[in-house]
Design an enzyme around this catalytic site. Structure first.
Site, PDB file in Angstrom:
ATOM      1  N   ARG A  35       0.843  -1.213   0.000  1.00 55.43           N
ATOM      2  CA  ARG A  35       0.000   0.000   0.000  1.00 55.43           C
ATOM      3  C   ARG A  35       0.870   1.252   0.000  1.00 55.43           C
ATOM      4  NH1 ARG A  35      -3.046  -3.791   2.061  1.00 55.43           N
ATOM      5  NH2 ARG A  35      -5.321  -3.650   2.116  1.00 55.43           N
ATOM      6  N   GLY A 112      -1.929 -10.901  -4.922  1.00 49.89           N
ATOM      7  CA  GLY A 112      -3.252 -10.275  -4.976  1.00 49.89           C
ATOM      8  C   GLY A 112      -3.138  -8.761  -4.937  1.00 49.89           C
ATOM      9  N   SER A 186     -13.102 -10.870  -2.587  1.00 42.37           N
ATOM     10  CA  SER A 186     -11.848 -10.283  -2.098  1.00 42.37           C
ATOM     11  C   SER A 186     -12.035  -8.830  -1.680  1.00 42.37           C
ATOM     12  CB  SER A 186     -10.758 -10.342  -3.178  1.00 42.37           C
ATOM     13  OG  SER A 186      -9.603  -9.677  -2.725  1.00 42.37           O
ATOM     14  N   GLN A 188      -9.750  -6.902  -1.504  1.00 47.23           N
ATOM     15  CA  GLN A 188      -8.768  -6.126  -2.271  1.00 47.23           C
ATOM     16  C   GLN A 188      -9.427  -5.334  -3.405  1.00 47.23           C
ATOM     17  OE1 GLN A 188      -5.870  -9.149  -3.269  1.00 47.23           O
ATOM     18  NE2 GLN A 188      -4.786  -8.917  -1.319  1.00 47.23           N
ATOM     19  N   GLU A 334      -6.308 -14.764   6.190  1.00 49.12           N
ATOM     20  CA  GLU A 334      -4.947 -15.208   5.878  1.00 49.12           C
ATOM     21  C   GLU A 334      -4.296 -15.931   7.058  1.00 49.12           C
ATOM     22  OE1 GLU A 334      -2.795 -11.649   4.610  1.00 49.12           O
ATOM     23  OE2 GLU A 334      -2.370 -11.080   6.662  1.00 49.12           O
ATOM     24  N   HIS A 361      -7.609 -18.085  -2.995  1.00 48.96           N
ATOM     25  CA  HIS A 361      -6.321 -17.492  -2.615  1.00 48.96           C
ATOM     26  C   HIS A 361      -5.184 -18.114  -3.436  1.00 48.96           C
ATOM     27  CE1 HIS A 361      -7.201 -15.337   1.504  1.00 48.96           C
ATOM     28  NE2 HIS A 361      -7.770 -14.763   0.477  1.00 48.96           N
ATOM     29  N   ARG A 365      -7.114 -23.048  -0.495  1.00 49.18           N
ATOM     30  CA  ARG A 365      -6.507 -23.352   0.808  1.00 49.18           C
ATOM     31  C   ARG A 365      -7.339 -24.346   1.616  1.00 49.18           C
ATOM     32  NH1 ARG A 365      -4.079 -17.302   2.278  1.00 49.18           N
ATOM     33  NH2 ARG A 365      -2.041 -17.771   1.419  1.00 49.18           N
ATOM     34  N   ARG A 406       1.783 -19.772   2.803  1.00 51.51           N
ATOM     35  CA  ARG A 406       1.208 -20.087   4.118  1.00 51.51           C
ATOM     36  C   ARG A 406       0.976 -21.590   4.294  1.00 51.51           C
ATOM     37  NH1 ARG A 406       0.896 -14.920   5.971  1.00 51.51           N
ATOM     38  NH2 ARG A 406       0.105 -13.416   4.471  1.00 51.51           N
ATOM     39  N   LYS A 431       7.434 -15.506  -1.216  1.00 51.25           N
ATOM     40  CA  LYS A 431       6.359 -14.581  -1.606  1.00 51.25           C
ATOM     41  C   LYS A 431       6.256 -13.431  -0.607  1.00 51.25           C
ATOM     42  CE  LYS A 431       1.506 -14.623  -3.147  1.00 51.25           C
ATOM     43  NZ  LYS A 431       0.794 -13.583  -2.416  1.00 51.25           N
TER      44      LYS A 431
HETATM   45  O1  LIG Z   1      -5.320  -6.102   1.119  1.00 52.30           O
HETATM   46  C1  LIG Z   1      -4.484  -6.914   1.518  1.00 52.30           C
HETATM   47  O2  LIG Z   1      -3.290  -6.599   1.741  1.00 52.30           O
HETATM   48  C2  LIG Z   1      -4.911  -8.294   1.753  1.00 52.30           C
HETATM   49  C3  LIG Z   1      -6.249  -8.593   1.853  1.00 52.30           C
HETATM   50  C4  LIG Z   1      -6.753  -9.967   2.069  1.00 52.30           C
HETATM   51  O3  LIG Z   1      -7.232 -10.428   0.819  1.00 52.30           O
HETATM   52  P1  LIG Z   1      -8.709 -11.071   0.600  1.00 52.30           P
HETATM   53  O4  LIG Z   1      -9.717 -10.087   1.034  1.00 52.30           O
HETATM   54  O5  LIG Z   1      -8.723 -11.391  -0.858  1.00 52.30           O
HETATM   55  O6  LIG Z   1      -8.726 -12.313   1.466  1.00 52.30           O
HETATM   56  C5  LIG Z   1      -5.659 -10.911   2.586  1.00 52.30           C
HETATM   57  O7  LIG Z   1      -6.103 -12.227   2.578  1.00 52.30           O
HETATM   58  C6  LIG Z   1      -4.403 -10.753   1.766  1.00 52.30           C
HETATM   59  O8  LIG Z   1      -3.399 -11.605   2.252  1.00 52.30           O
HETATM   60  C7  LIG Z   1      -3.864  -9.344   1.880  1.00 52.30           C
HETATM   61  C1  LIG Z   2      -4.045 -14.171   0.397  1.00 52.78           C
HETATM   62  C2  LIG Z   2      -2.784 -13.753   0.481  1.00 52.78           C
HETATM   63  O1  LIG Z   2      -2.112 -13.009  -0.431  1.00 52.78           O
HETATM   64  P1  LIG Z   2      -2.537 -12.099  -1.661  1.00 52.78           P
HETATM   65  O2  LIG Z   2      -2.051 -10.710  -1.308  1.00 52.78           O
HETATM   66  O3  LIG Z   2      -1.812 -12.651  -2.831  1.00 52.78           O
HETATM   67  O4  LIG Z   2      -4.030 -12.148  -1.793  1.00 52.78           O
HETATM   68  C3  LIG Z   2      -1.945 -14.114   1.670  1.00 52.78           C
HETATM   69  O5  LIG Z   2      -0.835 -13.560   1.790  1.00 52.78           O
HETATM   70  O6  LIG Z   2      -2.372 -14.936   2.500  1.00 52.78           O
END
Ligand SMILES: O=C(O)C1=C[C@@H](OP(=O)(O)O)[C@@H](O)[C@H](O)C1
Ligand SMILES: C=C(OP(=O)(O)O)C(=O)O
Length: 446
Positions: A35, A112, A186, A188, A334, A361, A365, A406, A431
């Protein structure tokens, strides 16, 4: 979820010969580092990141921003206030924003954060930006970002499946405004639109329309970090409508940010204290944070440990007993692999709920944990939105990791107390935690 035939290397997971007693300096947070890179690249002036995480996901993010014209200089920082042994400690990145431009190609790997946070940035660039990544990146959902960007005025070429590969034809600016998305697969998607929102002509108003929304702490992290560099953000928590976030257009400040340790990557080390009845100290554990890993203090206490935040950091102590847990992990998905590993070693069954989205993911998982724990003699079943774990006496064997960092750390937790566990492709931890094998053996005093 297929075993990658390219990875035949097996790492004999070290067994703990005694209760662990160690201090572990955990490298910086992936989520904060990525970020911070995006926000610094969108700012109106240069900024600093101190103690950034240097791992596959963050180097991909830095590489992608550089490809779009952003300057990122790596230096060894003398002013880093905290000494630490972890990867990236003492380092700083100076980020120098510039006019974003294409043509450029972005490799998202299987990150992601890179595949979701950067298409909105690319929409602000001048020229085409092509996105592609690992085979798994083609299966991870991106429809929320693609559809939203189109609705906000972007031109995107994709193959219509709502995922990678794709090309964003940046026009140098984006109109922005209100948009509705379903972010149930997600969080994200929401973070991605908010992060670039201050740079859209009208800002952005994101309305989540789905029935569930995972990983809320990660959305709070996005909001907090935006506010800390001068953005105005209205949220459900600040008196706005439920499921609506609004970002006002405006310039972002360059700032000097020291990245917190990655609390989700602290998980295997805390788990080591829990399953061996030992003690682990994680220095620099923040007193206040939006990282979901902070929830481990509560979850691992319920599972049998105890912890205290002192000026040495988080001191976590196992009691020698490990209890099962019934918990909704929707906000902290996570953490599921590490919790499942501990639950497989507990004295009573566990139910992990609220994490159906983990099927999308790094790997599926829920399927991967079920299969790998069961192949060591465990008794795990998948539910619609999680796992039932009934502890059994486990035995050695190969723990496959499916290119999922993980999964590798979850296998290592089990290997501490079960003889003969071999982790396939432990290097996949790069990673987010490239130092994992060394940190792990260091913790065990080897
Ligand atoms: O915004 C982020 O940094 C993340 C949000 C989550 O994603 P999801 O909402 O897809 O699970 C998390 O699982 C990922 O490891 C990191
Ligand atoms: C879900 C994960 O990663 P990503 O940022 O690739 O979504 C994680 O780190 O568990």
């Amino acid at each position: 979820m297929t075993v990658n035939p390219a990875h035949t290397s097996l790492w004999p997971a070290p067994q703990a010969s005694a209760a662990v007693d160690a201090t572990v300096h955990v490298p910086g947070s992936k989520s904060v580092t990525n970020r911070a890179l995006v926000l610094a690249a969108l700012a109106a002036e240069p900024g600093w990141l101190r103690r950034p995480l240097r791992s596959r996901d963050t180097l991909l993010m830095a590489g992608a921003l550089r490809a779009m014209g952003v300057g990122i200089e790596e230096t060894v920082s003398s002013s880093s206030s905290v000494a630490g042994g972890g990867q990236g400690s003492g380092e700083a990145w100076r980020v120098i924003p510039s006019g974003l431009r294409g043509p450029a190609t972005v490799d998202v790997g299987n990150a992601g954060t890179v595949m979701r946070f950067l298409p909105p940035v690319a929409a602000l660039a001048d020229g085409p930006i092509r996105f592609d990544g690992d085979a798994r990146s083609h299966e991870r959902p991106l429809n929320g970002v693609i559809d939203a960007l189109r609705a906000l005025g972007a031109r995107i070429d994709d193959d219509g499946r709502g995922s990678l590969p794709l090309t964003v034809h940046g026009g140098g600016a984006l109109e922005g405004g209100p948009v509705s998305i379903d972010a149930s697969s997600s969080s994200q998607f929401v973070s991605a639109l908010l992060l670039s929102g201050p740079r859209f002509n009208q800002g952005v108003e994101v309305r989540h329309t789905g029935s569930t929304l995972p990983s809320l702490p990660h959305i709070r992290m996005t909001v907090d970090m935006l506010r800390s560099i001068g953005a105005q953000v209205d949220t459900p928590e600040s008196g706005g409508e439920p499921n609506v976030w609004r970002v006002t257009p405006g310039a972002l400040l360059g700032r000097d940010l020291t990245v917190e340790p990655d609390l989700s990557n602290a998980q295997p080390f805390l788990a080591a204290a829990l399953v061996t009845g030992g003690r682990v100290v994680v220095p620099d554990w923040p007193a206040r944070t939006t990282q979901p890993g902070d929830k481990l203090r509560e979850i691992f206490t319920e599972m049998g440990g105890s912890c205290e935040l002192t000026d040495r950091g988080l001191e976590f102590t196992g009691s020698g007993s490990i209890h099962g847990i019934d918990v909704d992990l929707g906000e902290v998905g996570e953490l599921t692999p590490g919790i499942a590993a501990v639950a497989a070693l507990a004295d009573s069954p566990s139910t992990l709920r609220g994490v159906a989205h983990l099927r999308l993911h790094e790997t599926d998982r829920l399927a991967a944990l079920t299969k790998e724990i069961n192949e060591l003699g465990g008794d795990v079943t998948e539910t619609a939105d999680g796992l039932h774990i009934r502890p059994r006496r486990l035995h050695g064997g190969i723990f496959h990791t499916y290119d999922d960092h993980r999964m590798a750390t979850a296998g290592a937790i089990i290997g501490l107390v079960v003889d003969g566990v071999q982790i396939e492709n432990v290097a996949t931890t790069a990673k987010t935690l490239p130092d994992f094998p060394d940190l792990w053996t260091g913790m065990l005093g080897n």
